[in-house]
Design an enzyme around this catalytic site. Structure first.
Site, PDB file in Angstrom:
ATOM      1  N   HIS A  55       0.645  -1.285  -0.372  1.00 31.53           N
ATOM      2  CA  HIS A  55       0.383   0.067  -0.166  1.00 31.53           C
ATOM      3  C   HIS A  55       0.840   1.039  -0.613  1.00 31.53           C
ATOM      4  O   HIS A  55       1.242   1.765   0.995  1.00 31.53           O
ATOM      5  CB  HIS A  55      -0.924   0.292   1.443  1.00 31.53           C
ATOM      6  CG  HIS A  55      -1.981   0.557   0.831  1.00 31.53           C
ATOM      7  ND1 HIS A  55      -2.854   0.731   1.448  1.00 31.53           N
ATOM      8  CD2 HIS A  55      -2.149   2.037   1.488  1.00 31.53           C
ATOM      9  CE1 HIS A  55      -4.101   1.783   1.233  1.00 31.53           C
ATOM     10  NE2 HIS A  55      -3.028   2.997   1.584  1.00 31.53           N
ATOM     11  N   HIS A  57       0.988   5.193  -2.291  1.00 28.04           N
ATOM     12  CA  HIS A  57       0.891   6.386  -3.333  1.00 28.04           C
ATOM     13  C   HIS A  57       1.947   6.544  -4.194  1.00 28.04           C
ATOM     14  O   HIS A  57       2.682   8.361  -3.816  1.00 28.04           O
ATOM     15  CB  HIS A  57       0.193   7.407  -2.474  1.00 28.04           C
ATOM     16  CG  HIS A  57      -1.163   6.816  -1.896  1.00 28.04           C
ATOM     17  ND1 HIS A  57      -2.712   7.365  -1.761  1.00 28.04           N
ATOM     18  CD2 HIS A  57      -1.690   5.753  -1.058  1.00 28.04           C
ATOM     19  CE1 HIS A  57      -3.259   6.765  -1.637  1.00 28.04           C
ATOM     20  NE2 HIS A  57      -2.982   5.870  -0.543  1.00 28.04           N
ATOM     21  N   GLN A 151     -10.147   8.906  -5.125  1.00 23.12           N
ATOM     22  CA  GLN A 151      -9.624   9.814  -3.390  1.00 23.12           C
ATOM     23  C   GLN A 151     -10.504  10.920  -3.165  1.00 23.12           C
ATOM     24  O   GLN A 151     -10.494  11.559  -2.266  1.00 23.12           O
ATOM     25  CB  GLN A 151      -7.984  10.509  -3.877  1.00 23.12           C
ATOM     26  CG  GLN A 151      -7.300  11.737  -2.520  1.00 23.12           C
ATOM     27  CD  GLN A 151      -7.253  11.000  -1.657  1.00 23.12           C
ATOM     28  OE1 GLN A 151      -5.743  10.439  -1.515  1.00 23.12           O
ATOM     29  NE2 GLN A 151      -7.777  10.823  -0.599  1.00 23.12           N
ATOM     30  N   HIS A 209      -9.931   1.941   1.528  1.00 26.69           N
ATOM     31  CA  HIS A 209      -9.116   2.970   2.779  1.00 26.69           C
ATOM     32  C   HIS A 209     -10.593   3.370   3.282  1.00 26.69           C
ATOM     33  O   HIS A 209     -11.296   3.888   3.372  1.00 26.69           O
ATOM     34  CB  HIS A 209      -9.165   3.858   1.983  1.00 26.69           C
ATOM     35  CG  HIS A 209      -7.390   4.292   1.137  1.00 26.69           C
ATOM     36  ND1 HIS A 209      -7.749   3.619   0.843  1.00 26.69           N
ATOM     37  CD2 HIS A 209      -6.794   5.577   1.969  1.00 26.69           C
ATOM     38  CE1 HIS A 209      -6.265   4.081   0.107  1.00 26.69           C
ATOM     39  NE2 HIS A 209      -5.867   4.971   1.347  1.00 26.69           N
ATOM     40  N   GLU A 212     -10.276   5.532   7.943  1.00 26.02           N
ATOM     41  CA  GLU A 212      -8.905   6.268   8.431  1.00 26.02           C
ATOM     42  C   GLU A 212      -9.506   7.343   9.112  1.00 26.02           C
ATOM     43  O   GLU A 212      -9.177   8.449   9.010  1.00 26.02           O
ATOM     44  CB  GLU A 212      -7.709   6.565   7.228  1.00 26.02           C
ATOM     45  CG  GLU A 212      -6.932   7.564   7.358  1.00 26.02           C
ATOM     46  CD  GLU A 212      -5.674   7.373   6.688  1.00 26.02           C
ATOM     47  OE1 GLU A 212      -4.676   7.448   6.560  1.00 26.02           O
ATOM     48  OE2 GLU A 212      -6.302   6.740   4.874  1.00 26.02           O
ATOM     49  N   ASP A 308       3.015   3.717   2.158  1.00 28.77           N
ATOM     50  CA  ASP A 308       1.719   4.328   2.531  1.00 28.77           C
ATOM     51  C   ASP A 308       2.328   5.728   1.833  1.00 28.77           C
ATOM     52  O   ASP A 308       1.709   5.808   0.552  1.00 28.77           O
ATOM     53  CB  ASP A 308       0.612   4.851   3.260  1.00 28.77           C
ATOM     54  CG  ASP A 308      -0.365   5.440   3.567  1.00 28.77           C
ATOM     55  OD1 ASP A 308      -1.160   5.481   2.436  1.00 28.77           O
ATOM     56  OD2 ASP A 308      -1.209   5.608   4.141  1.00 28.77           O
TER      57      ASP A 308
END
Length: 417
Positions: A55, A57, A151, A209, A212, A308
């Protein structure tokens, strides 16, 4: 053929040698194996399958560098807003440059398998186009999976549903989501329903996701688990972050554990980023921002750690070093009994590979591709305790890199007497 001798092989305690054939596969793993022309003495060092970052980005990497790019509040929501404001000028060339820098950093630390979330809340799908090309260009060096990730929200961003479907048609490997960022609970639930249906339509995995935040009443993990249980899709589904589940009371958590065990859902924890982002509204005690790691592992669910972010709007640090991620994660989770430490490397190797479902390419076993790393330690405990360095990375039998071990001895005059 090459033969590696005097190895400590993680997960294969009775073997000290292995042979790689001319096709770049493990020919044999064991002891007293046949003699070959080339023998490499590992001097007892630890050999294990490559690190996996399940995971990250890559399209965001280094966006947080430079004057004026700091996330002042340190919250997830400011990070999303800053990314939204600045991604409008994004080009494929910029995404490629950033992603390559991140991939190099991770490969330099022994990572050979990466799952990256790519933002698709962009009418031009700039990031996805760049990452699809890069995935194919680099396939001989690193395995990359692409998550079509909304996102700015599946419903909150106009047209995100159509953009996600287009990204999956283009070849994205995984369907993503962010239900806690939708404008209501009902919108979040419906986003999960549609994402799961889309994943089934395109025969992809799911990586959400999920919750969070620090809100113990955030319940999208429960919803996700229920929906994939109904579809018998839990083993193909990953719940990432699940920070709020670390803040719920035990009675609720205990109820959910039985359901997680039944669904076989996977979990990904991002220790450093969520330790940074979460608890921002707390005074004391300040929440740690991670889910119930030990409990989920003891429950039989597959769970892995991930980087991440690297120097982006969400997290100002990070360098792709999975040993650093592991060190932070086991401390935060109190996963530090000697028996836990001895198997902690699973959290950045085998468990992650299970999430990516790359088992046919993964593991030190006869007939599999010769993908492995060598760590400058004599066993798993020393590797974890010392945050030991990766000194060799091999892909399909060929060296990605090979370094001399760092010398740590120093000379002090009075100790010579």
């Amino acid at each position: 053929m090459k033969k590696f001798i005097n190895a400590t092989i993680y997960g294969v305690p009775d073997a000290t040698e292995f042979i790689i054939d001319d096709n770049g596969q493990f020919k044999a793993v064991g002891n007293n194996l046949e003699e070959v022309n080339e023998a490499i003495d590992l001097e007892g060092r630890l050999v294990l399958p490559p690190f996996v970052d399940p995971h990250v980005h890559l399209d965001y990497i280094f966006t947080g560098l430079g004057e004026g790019n700091a996330n002042v509040s340190g919250t997830l929501f400011e990070g999303i807003q800053r990314w939204s404001d600045n991604k409008k000028e994004l080009t494929e060339e910029v995404v490629r440059e950033r992603a390559l820098a991140g991939i190099r950093k991770e490969m330099n630390k022994g990572v050979q398998f990466i799952r990256t979330h790519v933002d698709i809340t962009d009418p031009d799908l700039t990031g996805m186009k760049a990452m699809l090309k890069l995935r194919d260009e680099l396939k001989d060096y690193v395995t990359i999976q692409l998550v079509a990730f909304p996102q700015e929200g599946f419903f909150r961003f106009e047209g995100a549903e159509q953009l996600m479907e287009k990204a999956l048609e283009m070849g994205a490997d995984v369907a993503g989501g962010i239900p806690h960022f939708e404008i209501s609970y009902e919108h979040g639930v419906e986003s999960l329903r549609r994402i799961i249906a889309m994943a089934k339509k395109y025969n992809t995995q799911i990586d959400i996701h999920c919750d969070e935040n620090d809100d113990p009443n955030s319940r999208f993990l429960e919803v996700l688990n229920a929906l994939v249980m109904e579809e018998n899709y839990g083993q193909y589904t990953t719940a990432s972050h699940t920070c709020s589940f670390g803040a719920v009371e035990n009675s609720y958590a205990n109820k959910m554990m039985g359901l997680f065990r039944e669904s076989k859902i996977n979990f990904i924890v991002c220790p450093t980023e969520n330790m940074h982002l979460q608890g921002r509204g707390d005074n004391y005690p300040v929440r740690r921002g991670i889910t119930r790691v030990k409990e989920l592992l003891n429950n039989g669910n597959n769970l892995a750690f991930a980087q991440d972010s690297i120097a982006d709007y969400f997290y100002p640090l990070g360098n792709g070093n999975m040993m650093n991620i592991l060190d932070n994660g086991i401390h935060l989770a109190h996963y530090t009994h000697i028996d836990e430490i001895n198997k902690a490397l699973d959290l950045i190797t085998y468990n992650s590979a299970n999430i990516l479902r790359v088992n046919e390419q993964y593991g030190i076993e006869e007939g599999k591709p010769a993908n492995f790393i060598v760590i400058d330690a004599q066993d798993a405990y020393e590797a974890v305790r010392e945050r030991a360095e990766v000194i060799t990375s091999v892909r399909n039998g060929e060296y990605i890199f090979k370094r001399a071990p760092r010398k740590n001895d120093i000379e002090i005059d009075f100790l010579k007497n």
